[in-house]
Scaffold this motif. Structure first.
Motif, mmCIF file in Angstrom:
data_model
loop_
_atom_site.group_PDB
_atom_site.id
_atom_site.type_symbol
_atom_site.label_atom_id
_atom_site.label_comp_id
_atom_site.label_asym_id
_atom_site.label_seq_id
_atom_site.Cartn_x
_atom_site.Cartn_y
_atom_site.Cartn_z
ATOM 1 N N TYR A 92 0.841 -1.188 0.000
ATOM 2 C CA TYR A 92 0.000 0.000 0.000
ATOM 3 C C TYR A 92 0.884 1.248 0.000
ATOM 4 O O TYR A 92 2.075 1.167 0.271
ATOM 5 N N GLU A 93 0.312 2.397 -0.257
ATOM 6 C CA GLU A 93 1.058 3.653 -0.220
ATOM 7 C C GLU A 93 1.614 3.878 1.180
ATOM 8 O O GLU A 93 1.049 3.411 2.174
ATOM 9 N N ILE A 94 2.698 4.621 1.268
ATOM 10 C CA ILE A 94 3.412 4.828 2.529
ATOM 11 C C ILE A 94 2.534 5.488 3.604
ATOM 12 O O ILE A 94 2.734 5.258 4.789
ATOM 13 N N ASN A 95 1.532 6.271 3.205
ATOM 14 C CA ASN A 95 0.648 6.934 4.174
ATOM 15 C C ASN A 95 -0.604 6.127 4.503
ATOM 16 O O ASN A 95 -1.434 6.577 5.279
ATOM 17 N N ASP A 96 -0.724 4.952 3.933
ATOM 18 C CA ASP A 96 -1.887 4.102 4.165
ATOM 19 C C ASP A 96 -1.825 3.555 5.593
ATOM 20 O O ASP A 96 -0.781 3.088 6.044
ATOM 21 N N ASP A 137 2.148 0.580 11.162
ATOM 22 C CA ASP A 137 3.048 -0.060 12.135
ATOM 23 C C ASP A 137 4.468 -0.158 11.584
ATOM 24 O O ASP A 137 5.432 0.042 12.316
ATOM 25 N N PHE A 138 4.600 -0.456 10.308
ATOM 26 C CA PHE A 138 5.929 -0.494 9.704
ATOM 27 C C PHE A 138 6.557 0.893 9.716
ATOM 28 O O PHE A 138 7.675 1.078 10.203
ATOM 29 N N VAL A 139 5.855 1.867 9.203
ATOM 30 C CA VAL A 139 6.382 3.239 9.114
ATOM 31 C C VAL A 139 6.726 3.768 10.502
ATOM 32 O O VAL A 139 7.781 4.379 10.706
ATOM 33 N N PRO A 198 7.225 4.830 -5.674
ATOM 34 C CA PRO A 198 7.427 5.215 -4.272
ATOM 35 C C PRO A 198 7.140 4.097 -3.275
ATOM 36 O O PRO A 198 7.443 4.234 -2.100
ATOM 37 N N ARG A 199 6.583 2.973 -3.740
ATOM 38 C CA ARG A 199 6.318 1.857 -2.827
ATOM 39 C C ARG A 199 7.498 0.909 -2.709
ATOM 40 O O ARG A 199 7.481 -0.005 -1.877
ATOM 41 N N ILE A 200 8.538 1.073 -3.519
ATOM 42 C CA ILE A 200 9.751 0.259 -3.380
ATOM 43 C C ILE A 200 10.662 0.923 -2.367
ATOM 44 O O ILE A 200 10.985 2.101 -2.476
ATOM 45 N N ILE A 201 11.064 0.143 -1.370
ATOM 46 C CA ILE A 201 11.906 0.658 -0.296
ATOM 47 C C ILE A 201 13.226 -0.094 -0.287
ATOM 48 O O ILE A 201 13.262 -1.275 0.072
ATOM 49 N N PRO A 202 14.309 0.583 -0.679
ATOM 50 C CA PRO A 202 15.628 -0.048 -0.583
ATOM 51 C C PRO A 202 16.286 0.283 0.743
ATOM 52 O O PRO A 202 16.139 1.388 1.267
#
Length: 159
Positions: free
Chosen positions: A16-20, A25-27, A62-66
């Protein structure tokens, strides 16, 4: 200064989008996990962006997080991944991240003082996906002393 450290790239794609709220909990735990990494024995460096730890955009997605970091050795990285708060987040990965079609984690040796670029890390990951584990780019399976990952890779998140 001579000798090598171990660099690692771990890539995940949020469901999901980062603000979802479904990834909140992850963010909300990112700073905590990153602070634990920086305090861990053997930690050397990690890629940071001024706008925040999850602001590196890959391939306009923007949903890929390295996650790119350098450690003194594989054992230090393995201890952080599987013996700290990171493990609790890792165990919940299926809640927040989709399955990747190819390998999404790679390690490789870097000279002391070298801070790899994301482009260099992507090249190593591509090498691993093309050639399998070699001394130039490898996964946990290429490190005979790494054992914690063996039990963790078989775990599944609670439904």
């Amino acid at each position: 200064m001579t000798g090598t450290h171990i660099a690692e790239l771990n890539v995940a794609r949020l469901k999901y989008e980062i603000n979802d709220p479904r990834v909140a909990d992850f963010v909300n735990n990112l700073n905590r996990v990153n602070a634990a990494a920086e305090r861990s024995e053997g930690f050397v460096w990690r890629l940071k962006e001024e706008a925040g730890d999850y602001s590196v955009v890959v391939d306009d997605d923007p949903r890929i997080i390295p996650n790119l970091s350098v450690w003194e050795n594989v054992e230090s990285l393995e201890n952080f991944v599987f013996k700290t708060i990171h493990k609790r987040i890792y165990e919940r990965r299926a809640e927040w991240f989709g399955m990747m079609e190819k390998m999404h984690f790679v390690m490789w040796p870097v000279e002391h003082g070298h801070q790899p670029t994301l482009e260099e890390a992507w090249d190593r990951l591509a090498h691993l996906n093309t050639h399998g584990s070699t001394d130039l780019a490898f996964g946990w399976d290429h490190v005979p002393t790494a054992n914690l990952w063996r039990s963790a890779r078989c775990e599944t998140s609670a439904a």
